[in-house]
Motif scaffolding. Structure first.
Motif, mmCIF file in Angstrom:
data_model
loop_
_atom_site.group_PDB
_atom_site.id
_atom_site.type_symbol
_atom_site.label_atom_id
_atom_site.label_comp_id
_atom_site.label_asym_id
_atom_site.label_seq_id
_atom_site.Cartn_x
_atom_site.Cartn_y
_atom_site.Cartn_z
ATOM 1 N N LYS A 191 -87.192 34.722 48.244
ATOM 2 C CA LYS A 191 -86.323 35.020 49.381
ATOM 3 C C LYS A 191 -86.268 33.852 50.362
ATOM 4 O O LYS A 191 -85.210 33.535 50.914
ATOM 5 C CB LYS A 191 -86.810 36.279 50.098
ATOM 6 C CG LYS A 191 -86.557 37.565 49.332
ATOM 7 C CD LYS A 191 -87.116 38.758 50.099
ATOM 8 C CE LYS A 191 -86.915 40.049 49.313
ATOM 9 N NZ LYS A 191 -87.501 41.226 50.025
ATOM 10 N N PHE A 192 -87.430 33.206 50.590
ATOM 11 C CA PHE A 192 -87.494 32.104 51.548
ATOM 12 C C PHE A 192 -86.501 31.008 51.187
ATOM 13 O O PHE A 192 -85.787 30.484 52.043
ATOM 14 C CB PHE A 192 -88.912 31.537 51.597
ATOM 15 C CG PHE A 192 -89.048 30.327 52.479
ATOM 16 C CD1 PHE A 192 -89.116 30.460 53.856
ATOM 17 C CD2 PHE A 192 -89.085 29.054 51.928
ATOM 18 C CE1 PHE A 192 -89.230 29.337 54.675
ATOM 19 C CE2 PHE A 192 -89.193 27.928 52.731
ATOM 20 C CZ PHE A 192 -89.274 28.075 54.113
ATOM 21 N N PHE A 193 -86.426 30.654 49.906
ATOM 22 C CA PHE A 193 -85.528 29.582 49.485
ATOM 23 C C PHE A 193 -84.107 30.089 49.254
ATOM 24 O O PHE A 193 -83.140 29.393 49.572
ATOM 25 C CB PHE A 193 -86.065 28.915 48.216
ATOM 26 C CG PHE A 193 -87.234 28.009 48.477
ATOM 27 C CD1 PHE A 193 -87.035 26.707 48.899
ATOM 28 C CD2 PHE A 193 -88.528 28.458 48.313
ATOM 29 C CE1 PHE A 193 -88.096 25.863 49.154
ATOM 30 C CE2 PHE A 193 -89.598 27.631 48.560
ATOM 31 C CZ PHE A 193 -89.396 26.321 48.984
ATOM 32 N N ALA A 194 -83.992 31.296 48.709
ATOM 33 C CA ALA A 194 -82.658 31.823 48.406
ATOM 34 C C ALA A 194 -81.824 31.966 49.672
ATOM 35 O O ALA A 194 -80.614 31.687 49.666
ATOM 36 C CB ALA A 194 -82.779 33.152 47.688
ATOM 37 N N TYR A 198 -77.971 30.928 49.899
ATOM 38 C CA TYR A 198 -77.182 32.107 49.511
ATOM 39 C C TYR A 198 -76.994 32.996 50.741
ATOM 40 O O TYR A 198 -77.974 33.377 51.404
ATOM 41 C CB TYR A 198 -77.918 32.860 48.407
ATOM 42 C CG TYR A 198 -77.244 34.131 47.939
ATOM 43 C CD1 TYR A 198 -76.028 34.106 47.276
ATOM 44 C CD2 TYR A 198 -77.868 35.374 48.151
ATOM 45 C CE1 TYR A 198 -75.428 35.279 46.839
ATOM 46 C CE2 TYR A 198 -77.278 36.544 47.721
ATOM 47 C CZ TYR A 198 -76.055 36.500 47.066
ATOM 48 O OH TYR A 198 -75.464 37.660 46.629
ATOM 49 N N SER A 199 -75.725 33.313 51.050
ATOM 50 C CA SER A 199 -75.434 34.072 52.274
ATOM 51 C C SER A 199 -75.348 35.578 52.032
ATOM 52 O O SER A 199 -75.289 36.359 52.989
ATOM 53 C CB SER A 199 -74.119 33.576 52.891
ATOM 54 O OG SER A 199 -73.046 33.715 51.954
ATOM 55 N N GLY A 200 -75.363 35.995 50.758
ATOM 56 C CA GLY A 200 -75.247 37.416 50.466
ATOM 57 C C GLY A 200 -76.564 38.157 50.664
ATOM 58 O O GLY A 200 -77.604 37.582 51.002
ATOM 59 N N ALA A 206 -79.540 40.110 42.827
ATOM 60 C CA ALA A 206 -79.647 38.757 43.373
ATOM 61 C C ALA A 206 -81.078 38.245 43.252
ATOM 62 O O ALA A 206 -81.313 37.063 42.961
ATOM 63 C CB ALA A 206 -79.205 38.740 44.832
ATOM 64 N N MET A 207 -82.065 39.117 43.463
ATOM 65 C CA MET A 207 -83.466 38.722 43.340
ATOM 66 C C MET A 207 -83.783 38.289 41.910
ATOM 67 O O MET A 207 -84.474 37.290 41.682
ATOM 68 C CB MET A 207 -84.378 39.865 43.763
ATOM 69 C CG MET A 207 -84.494 40.054 45.266
ATOM 70 S SD MET A 207 -85.286 38.640 46.069
ATOM 71 C CE MET A 207 -86.904 38.675 45.288
#
Length: 364
Positions: A191-194, A198-200, A206-207
């Motif tokens: 999550k930290f990098f995504a 990624y704005s969604g 997505a994970m």
């Protein structure tokens, strides 16, 4: 003899003898006592090294630890030993208990191959559960030798070691965490990098997508680093440069051009090159074995001479081949599935060198 040379000799000793060391006492005699001696302490001088050192704990009298290294009549390093094939664990370990009642500032848990160094960074006089330094002599790095040097009798200084112990401990812990996240990223790490690309919303789909992307990105990043380091290490060994007009006229081999012309030397090519050099180590001086990259293949030459091709690494394709040469310089390509299979081609690789060494005019 320099400290580094002494430690390297001990490593060679361990590699030769480890399969024949069958007991804890044998481990002490064959590996641990020589290690203590390498640190500059006389294992037969009780003012420097006391075996079976007595540490009284509360009502328990006569409790012993395997070795205590002494300074000014007091123990400064406690060493607990295990058999060389035994896993090291601090659970219900004597070293934890002895450290509390001893003036020693450092505890060492070892099986003669792995050495774990402990102190009391988290709570004074209570030994930390995790070591600030761990050294596997069979996987020894130069930086670790320098850390071991600090425990040598000639350089031993408690304050100096303590000043670096905290940094060593937490740096090593962070390295382990980073390595773990790179190979098996946690949701928080993903999550930290995504969220930065990624704005969604980070829902389940997505994970899953970004977890896979993180693994691939980490793998590619590590390969890029390895590639760059190999290139730097071989900068004076592998020639990746524009060749002369005279050389380009030779039909036997394509030549390297500079990086502006699209040549990329990969980590696999460099690793394959090193395997070829290891095969030839007993046959010729390795400075005569020269690597040259081209757009099509990575060539290995004898004496940096295009008329003396030893082999070619055809790795710029889905299937990998190694090309070997006969006495007439006819090339035969061998399909390989892994770099280790290059070793199975040792005979034709060595034969190519024999052809050139047996040519009176050197092929010029």
């Amino acid at each position: 003899m320099d400290f580094q040379d002494i430690i390297r000799q001990l490593v060679e000793r361990i590699e030769k003898m480890k399969d024949n060391v069958l007991t804890e006492e044998a481990t002490k005699n064959a590996f641990i006592m020589p290690f203590i001696n390498a640190l500059g302490y006389d294992v037969f001088n009780p003012t420097e090294v006391v075996p079976e050192f007595i540490c009284d704990i509360g009502t328990k009298k006569g409790e012993k630890i395997d070795y205590a290294i002494m300074q000014d009549g007091k123990p400064v390093i406690l060493i607990e030993c295990k058999h060389c094939l035994q896993d090291l664990s601090l659970h219900d370990n004597q070293l934890l208990r002895y450290f509390t009642v001893s003036p020693a500032k450092f505890g060492v848990l070892t099986n003669g191959i792995i050495y774990r160094f402990y102190t009391d960074l988290e709570k004074e006089n209570v030994m930390d559960e995790k070591p600030f330094l761990e050294v596997n002599l069979l996987e020894l790095r130069d930086t670790q030798i320098e850390e071991l040097r600090k425990f040598h009798k000639s350089y031993f200084d408690v304050d100096n070691i303590m000043n670096t112990a905290s940094e060593l401990k937490y740096t090593n812990e962070l390295k382990r965490l980073i390595a773990s996240e790179m190979s098996n990223p946690t949701p928080e790490f993903v999550k930290f990098f995504a969220r930065q690309v990624y704005s969604g919303q980070m829902k389940e789909r997505a994970m899953e997508q970004f977890t896979g992307l993180m693994k691939r990105a980490a793998s590619q990043w590590k390969n890029d680093i390895i590639n760059e380091r190999l290139k730097a290490a071989l900068n004076n060994d592998v020639q990746v440069s524009t060749t002369s007009t005279a050389e380009k006229s030779e039909p036997e081999a394509e030549h390297c051009e500079d990086s502006d012309n699209g040549i990329v030397t990969t980590a696999e090519e460099l690793q394959g090159y090193y395997i070829v050099k290891s095969i030839l180590a007993q046959k010729v001086s390795l400075n005569r074995v020269v690597g040259r990259d081209t757009k099509s293949y990575f060539g290995v030459l004898l004496d940096d001479n295009n008329r003396k091709p030893i082999c070619r690494l055809w790795f710029n394709r889905s299937n990998k081949y190694v090309g070997t040469f006969d006495a007439e310089k006819n090339e035969t390509r061998h399909l390989i599935n892994s770099l280790d299979e290059i070793y199975t081609l040792a005979e034709p690789i060595c034969a190519a060198v024999d052809y050139y060494e047996g040519t009176t005019n050197g092929g010029e």
